[in-house]
Scaffold this active site. Structure first.
Site: not given
Ligand code: BG6
Ligand code: MG
Length: 215
Positions: A9, A11, A46, A49, A116, A118, A170
Site C-alpha cells: 500500500d 499512503d 484506505g 475519495r 489513491s 494521486n 496500514d
Molecule cells: C488511500 C488513503 O491510500 O487513498 C485514503 O488511505 C484516501 O485516505 C484514498 O482517501 C484515495 O486517495 P486520493 O489521493 O485518490 O484522494
Molecule cells: Mg494506507
C-alpha cells in the site's frame, strides 16, 4: 507456497501522507461547517475519495446532490495536492528503502497497490516512480478497498498468483482486501493490532525481510 512478490500500500506504508489528507478534509469540512475530527479521519484510511466524502457528510444536516459531491471531492483534492508539493524523498517512512532494496536483491517482485488516484504523483515526488515492477492504484479500479480488486490487478501485473503475494497494509480496509484476495498480509502502523493479518510490525524498520517472507 513461497512468497514471490510483495504488494505495498502507498499512503501510510511507503510514505506518510495521512496528515495532508486530514488537513485537506478538515479545511473542506470547516468551510462547509461540518463537524470533523481525527477519530472520524481514522475511518478514511484506505477508502476511496468519494467514499471518504460520504463518511464526512454523515455529520452534515444538508443533503448534497451528486454534482455538489463531485465538486466537494475535487475541492478537497486541490487542497490535498497543494500540500503534496511539500513531499520529498525524506518523507519515505523508516525502513522502507532497505526493505525494497533487499527484496530486489533477492529477486522478489515488488508492486504498489493503492486506492489513491494521486499515487503516480506521490511516487514521482518521493523518487520511487521507476522502482516498482508494477503499480495498481485508484485510477485502475472500480471498487476500492476492502474490495480486493486493486491487489488482484497488482498480482496479475506481476504475473503472480495471489498465493504467491504478500500485501503490506496500514488500514483495516486494506488488511481485509488482502485477506479476501487470498494473499498473505503484513499489517503495519495503524493496522498493527489487526488480528486478521498474518503478521504485524510497528513499521518497516521493525521487521526483517526473512520474517516477511516466512509467513
Ligand atoms: C488511500 C488513503 O491510500 O487513498 C485514503 O488511505 C484516501 O485516505 C484514498 O482517501 C484515495 O486517495 P486520493 O489521493 O485518490 O484522494
Ligand atoms: Mg494506507
Amino acid at each position: 507456497m513461497s512468497i514471490k512478490g510483495v504488494i505495498f500500500d502507498l499512503d501510510g506504508v511507503i510514505v506518510s501522507t495521512d496528515e495532508y489528507h486530514y488537513q485537506g478534509w478538515q479545511r473542506l469540512a470547516d468551510e462547509e461547517r461540518i463537524y470533523f475530527d481525527r477519530e472520524i479521519n481514522e475511518r478514511l484510511r484506505g477508502v476511496s475519495r468519494m467514499e471518504s466524502l460520504e463518511i464526512i457528510l454523515e455529520k452534515s444536516d444538508r443533503v448534497y446532490s451528486q454534482d455538489e459531491k463531485i465538486k466537494l471531492a475535487e475541492r478537497k483534492n486541490n487542497y490535498y495536492r497543494e500540500l503534496l508539493k511539500k513531499i520529498t524523498p525524506d518523507d519515505i517512512l523508516p525502513g522502507v528503502r532497505n526493505v525494497l532494496e533487499e527484496l530486489k536483491r533477492r529477486s522478489i517482485k515488488i508492486a504498489i497497490g493503492s486506492s489513491s488516484k494521486n499515487s503516480p504523483t506521490i511516487l514521482e515526488r518521493i523518487g520511487l516512480d521507476t522502482c516498482f515492477d508494477a503499480t495498481s492504484d485508484g485510477n485502475d479500479i472500480k471498487n476500492s478497498k476492502p474490495d480486493p480488486e486493486v491487489f488482484l490487478i497488482a498480482a496479475k501485473r506481476l504475473s503472480l498468483s495471489p498465493e504467491e503475494c504478500l500485501v503490506v497494509e496500514d488500514a483495516g480496509a486494506g488488511v481485509e482486501a488482502g485477506i479476501t484476495s487470498g494473499m498473505r498480509v503484513l499489517a503495519v502502523g495503524s493496522a498493527k493490532d489487526d488480528k486478521r493479518a498474518h503478521i504485524s510490525a510497528k513499521d518497516m524498520d521493525s521487521i526483517t525481510v526473512d520474517e516477511m517472507l516466512d509467513v
